[in-house]
Design a protein around this motif. Structure first.
Motif, PDB file in Angstrom:
ATOM      1  N   ASP A   1       0.964  -1.093  -0.007  1.00 20.81           N
ATOM      2  CA  ASP A   1       0.028   0.122   0.311  1.00 20.81           C
ATOM      3  C   ASP A   1       0.974   1.277   0.038  1.00 20.81           C
ATOM      4  OD1 ASP A   1      -2.444   1.356   0.060  1.00 20.81           O
ATOM      5  OD2 ASP A   1      -2.868   0.990   2.192  1.00 20.81           O
ATOM      6  N   VAL A   2       0.301   2.294  -0.228  1.00 20.53           N
ATOM      7  CA  VAL A   2       1.054   3.737  -0.250  1.00 20.53           C
ATOM      8  C   VAL A   2       0.078   4.822   0.454  1.00 20.53           C
ATOM      9  CG1 VAL A   2       1.684   3.134  -2.728  1.00 20.53           C
ATOM     10  CG2 VAL A   2      -0.551   4.370  -2.421  1.00 20.53           C
TER      11      VAL A   2
ATOM     12  N   GLU B   1      -4.259  12.793  -7.018  1.00 16.76           N
ATOM     13  CA  GLU B   1      -3.453  12.995  -5.503  1.00 16.76           C
ATOM     14  C   GLU B   1      -2.050  12.746  -5.502  1.00 16.76           C
ATOM     15  OE1 GLU B   1      -6.522  10.073  -2.963  1.00 16.76           O
ATOM     16  OE2 GLU B   1      -5.748   9.178  -4.655  1.00 16.76           O
ATOM     17  N   LEU B   2      -1.130  12.919  -4.753  1.00 13.67           N
ATOM     18  CA  LEU B   2       0.040  12.696  -4.886  1.00 13.67           C
ATOM     19  C   LEU B   2       0.394  11.222  -4.182  1.00 13.67           C
ATOM     20  CD1 LEU B   2       3.160  13.554  -5.790  1.00 13.67           C
ATOM     21  CD2 LEU B   2       3.271  14.377  -3.311  1.00 13.67           C
ATOM     22  N   VAL B   3       0.941  10.456  -4.896  1.00 15.67           N
ATOM     23  CA  VAL B   3       1.122   8.859  -4.133  1.00 15.67           C
ATOM     24  C   VAL B   3       2.648   9.064  -3.478  1.00 15.67           C
ATOM     25  CG1 VAL B   3       1.721   6.594  -4.591  1.00 15.67           C
ATOM     26  CG2 VAL B   3      -0.575   7.813  -5.264  1.00 15.67           C
ATOM     27  N   ILE B   4       2.790   8.568  -2.443  1.00 17.36           N
ATOM     28  CA  ILE B   4       4.109   8.290  -1.639  1.00 17.36           C
ATOM     29  C   ILE B   4       4.115   6.783  -1.453  1.00 17.36           C
ATOM     30  CG2 ILE B   4       5.521   8.853   0.413  1.00 17.36           C
ATOM     31  CD1 ILE B   4       3.641  11.500   0.898  1.00 17.36           C
ATOM     32  N   GLY B   5       5.249   6.451  -1.956  1.00 17.64           N
ATOM     33  CA  GLY B   5       5.781   5.108  -1.764  1.00 17.64           C
ATOM     34  C   GLY B   5       5.370   4.108  -2.924  1.00 17.64           C
ATOM     35  N   GLY B   6       5.190   4.702  -4.170  1.00 14.96           N
ATOM     36  CA  GLY B   6       4.879   3.881  -5.497  1.00 14.96           C
ATOM     37  C   GLY B   6       4.269   4.659  -6.372  1.00 14.96           C
ATOM     38  N   ARG B   7       3.568   4.081  -7.112  1.00 20.15           N
ATOM     39  CA  ARG B   7       2.742   4.510  -8.331  1.00 20.15           C
ATOM     40  C   ARG B   7       0.948   4.563  -7.871  1.00 20.15           C
ATOM     41  NH1 ARG B   7       0.057   1.685 -12.520  1.00 20.15           N
ATOM     42  NH2 ARG B   7      -0.210   3.157 -14.478  1.00 20.15           N
TER      43      ARG B   7
END
Length: 502
Positions: free
Chosen positions: A60-61, A175-181
């Motif tokens: 998950d992100v 959204e801006l995803v943190i930790g991946g795509r």
């Protein structure tokens, strides 16, 4: 208006395990598009020693409600402190736009098409920075100019430059995803730690990037690190302490714990439900529009198949001895997913039972309904509830009028964060009006009063008694307390030296 300060500044040292990661840039720049905080799903862990969030390969992100496409930010800079835990087996994106419009803006660590440590553009290119160092903290920065020079930095060192024209979509729920795509993307989400993330609506200079790298990761301090500007006070909802006293009440037979949360700070479920119904109508139109092109393509494929059948039919024969004069035309049969019934066999003279493959229903209307619900949740400007760490337990608080509900924060099915789901009320012919929460992932619905599963098959949701302690203050406060049947394990942990009176 552009600001020297970042639009988004998330610092690992600021996270207090409350389930909400504060955007400390809010005190520096009054940007209406920037969120005050980011909700943390229970599927993403926090390492208290490293002061960083832990991401797993294909896991998950974190999702930040912030649009960074060129229509909102013509020029943008992404900044992150990252530690890659092991050799990536995928493209290892660390920050990216979501949804992906096709080569959306993304900061990458192992994308061989872009030079590994790099930024996405509208084409393949080589940043010249190579592979990311393993098991050490690295500082990565991506700078996009709309149709102008764009570049990437690793530990203060500038890579090659290119022209970027990507990320031009404008989804209402971007959204801006943190930790991946994207959540659970096995091709892009790698095993890594992320401590600090910043976004600027301008291009950082070489000197600024070098100074950021030299300064290192953020540490808790009262003053801002940006341009010497002091942080301004900002109104926040009261947060619970890590450890609160639990008081036994003989009348109720419960241990009551002060949540440190005012009922006035919990969103009103009735008002949230009205706004969600409006979002559902907008989302339904968006989903129909999105599905229109695939349906047209499907129609074209069917028409082409009919033409092919007409051409091939004269060549088809029925039976091995068919003659040219006795040929019968035969169209192509459509393949269906029904498996043929296996022939019966025998084991030790006994006839083995017949088995057939179970078919999984794939209802187009149900898929569309799920997509509409998910789209509507993305369009909502805030969560319907508040998650708090109370007595060592992650608890979700919801409110309908003057009634507050407390339940486990994680869905009992697969642990999704219920505060990111839907709340509402329904009329029960026997029990009257009932209030519910619906999980955002698999759409399971739970009764907020009893925890009974109203839709879906899984264990019931654990619920807790609540009461409100009013005060005569001005403005008045209404502190929510939650009752537990027994003390949590946290109550029995050893005291720190600062807590020990002996």
């Amino acid at each position: 208006r552009r600001s020297v300060a970042p639009v988004l500044e998330l610092r690992g040292c600021d996270y207090d395990l409350s389930g909400s990661w504060r955007n400390s840039a809010q005190a520096l720049d009054s940007n209406d598009a920037a969120p005050e905080a980011v909700g943390i799903p229970v599927s993403v862990e926090f390492d208290e020693v490293e002061k960083a969030f832990v991401f797993f390969e294909g896991g998950d992100v974190l999702r930040v409600p912030l649009a960074t496409n060129p229509q909102h930010m013509r020029i943008a800079s992404y900044v992150a402190w990252v530690k890659v835990l092991r050799e990536p087996k995928n493209l290892a994106w660390v920050l990216s736009q979501h949804p992906d419009y096709g080569w959306s803006r993304a900061l990458t660590l192992n994308d061989y098409r872009l030079g590994n440590v790099s930024i996405s553009t509208s084409r393949y290119w080589d940043s010249g920075l190579g592979r990311v160092p393993l098991r050490e903290w690295v500082h990565v920065v991506g700078v996009w100019g709309a149709g102008s020079e764009s570049t990437v930095y690793l530990n203060g060192r500038r890579g090659a430059s290119t022209t970027a024209n990507n990320g031009k979509g404008a989804d209402i729920g971007e959204e801006l995803v943190i930790g991946g795509r994207a959540p659970y993307d096995s091709a892009h989400n790698a095993a890594l730690l992320v401590a600090d993330v910043s976004v600027f609506d301008r291009a950082l200079t070489d000197e600024e990037v070098r100074l950021m790298h030299k300064r290192g990761r953020a540490r808790a301090e009262p003053e801002s690190r940006h341009s010497g500007i002091a942080r301004m006070p900002r109104r926040t909802s009261s947060q619970p302490s890590v450890r609160r006293e639990q008081t036994w009440d003989e009348t109720t037979g419960l241990f009551w714990c002060d949540t440190g949360t005012s009922a006035y700070d919990i969103p009103d479920g009735e008002e949230w439900q009205r706004r969600f119904q409006d979002a559902m109508r907008v989302a339904q139109d968006a989903v129909k529009q999105r599905n229109r092109l695939p349906m047209y393509r499907q129609q074209v494929v069917v028409e082409q198949s009919a033409d092919v059948n007409a051409e091939l039919a004269p060549l088809a024969e029925v039976g091995p001895m068919a003659s040219p004069d006795n040929k019968r035309q035969r169209g192509l049969a459509r393949h269906v997913s029904d498996a043929p019934t296996p022939s019966s066999g025998s084991i030790g003279g006994a006839v083995a039972p017949r088995r057939t493959l179970a078919r999984f229903p794939s209802d187009a209307d149900k898929r569309a309904a799920r997509a509409t619900h998910t789209e509507a949740l993305r369009q909502m400007g805030g969560s319907p509830g508040i998650q708090r760490l109370i007595g060592g337990r992650a608890i979700a608080l919801f409110r309908f009028g003057g009634r507050v509900f407390a339940v486990d924060a994680a869905c009992p099915h697969q642990g999704a964060k219920l505060c990111d789901g839907e709340v509402g009320d329904i009329e029960d012919m026997v029990l009257g009006k009932r209030h519910f929460v619906r999980c955002k992932v698999h759409k399971y619905q739970f009764d907020l009063a009893s925890g009974v599963v109203r839709e879906g098959v899984c264990p019931p949701l654990r619920t807790y008694r609540t009461r409100i302690r009013h005060s005569g203050d001005d403005p008045p406060s209404a502190i929510v307390e939650v009752g537990f049947e027994n003390l949590s394990d946290e109550f029995f942990r050893p005291l720190d030296d600062s807590e020990n009176d002996f």
